[in-house]
Design an enzyme around this catalytic site. Structure first.
Site: not given
Length: 241
Positions: A182, A96, A184
């Protein structure tokens, strides 16, 4: 192998009771996938930088609520550090804000996109092979951003794109790997993030659309995190020659 995490942002205060920091999300998930990786976290927002790029074998830059195109001293210093990593031919991953700041440091352009906020689960076209998703032409994972890269650095190749985000993923040989989204983020975290900002920075329409995608869409975050772990583990073999 020691990986330095350049923490450019942190989980919002009200969500820290239930979720780790952005840096710790990576530590926990990547260590689970590849236990041989060790991590050192540097809070670059507070001007906590390594002595040099040689302090670690590879690097990862997290997301952030800050703007990668701003000229705050720590952001400019981070750009210099990215160029040092690149000059050393070390492995570098950006997420990001990390995706955007790497693009900026290497000659690209980032702006606050007129397309507005991209949140919820986004689908991306795969334009080159992802080792942990062989044959995939479309993948989905969480996104939460308003800024976008509008001009890519010459050396970076695009491997993810969408109608909303033309430059959603960059790769350069076996050294640089970046994601606008993202990988994660779990859907649970993305959902709580949407609820936190609904009616604040997100309009009701954007929040409602995001809620639907989070509920209905599957994400490939585990496969992408596995790719990141293996990418960081493997020392670059290629050169610029």
């Amino acid at each position: 192998m020691k990986i330095g995490i350049l923490a450019a942002g942190i989980t919002p205060d009200v969500l820290q009771v239930n979720y780790p920091s952005y840096a710790d999300m990576f530590v926990q998930q990547l260590t689970y996938i590849e236990p041989t990786l060790a991590f050192e976290i540097y809070d670059v927002r507070l001007d906590e930088f390594p002595q040099s790029a040689a302090s670690c074998d590879g690097w990862l830059i997290t997301g952030s609520k800050c703007n990668s195109y701003d000229d705050d001293p720590w952001i400019l210093r981070l750009c210099d550090f990215i160029r040092e990593i690149d000059s050393n031919k070390q492995t570098l991953v950006g997420i990001c804000f990390g995706h955007q700041i790497i693009a900026r440091a290497l000659g690209g352009t980032v702006i606050k996109s007129p397309a507005g906020w991209g949140v919820g689960v986004h689908h991306y076209q795969v334009t080159s092979d992802i080792p942990t998703l062989p044959g995939a032409t479309d993948i989905a994972f969480c996104a939460f951003h308003q800024d976008q890269v509008i001009e890519k650095p010459k050396k970076l190749n695009v491997f993810l794109r969408s109608d909303f985000c033309e430059f959603a993923g960059f790769i350069y040989q076996d050294r640089i790997l970046t994601f606008q989204g993202h990988p994660e983020f779990s859907k649970e975290y993305e959902s709580d993030l949407v609820e936190l900002y609904a009616g604040v920075t997100l309009t009701p329409e954007i929040a409602d659309k995001a809620r639907i995608t989070i509920k209905e869409e599957n994400i490939q975050n585990k496969q992408l995190m596995s790719w990141i772990a293996h990418f960081l583990k493997n020392k670059p073999q290629s050169s610029d020659m």
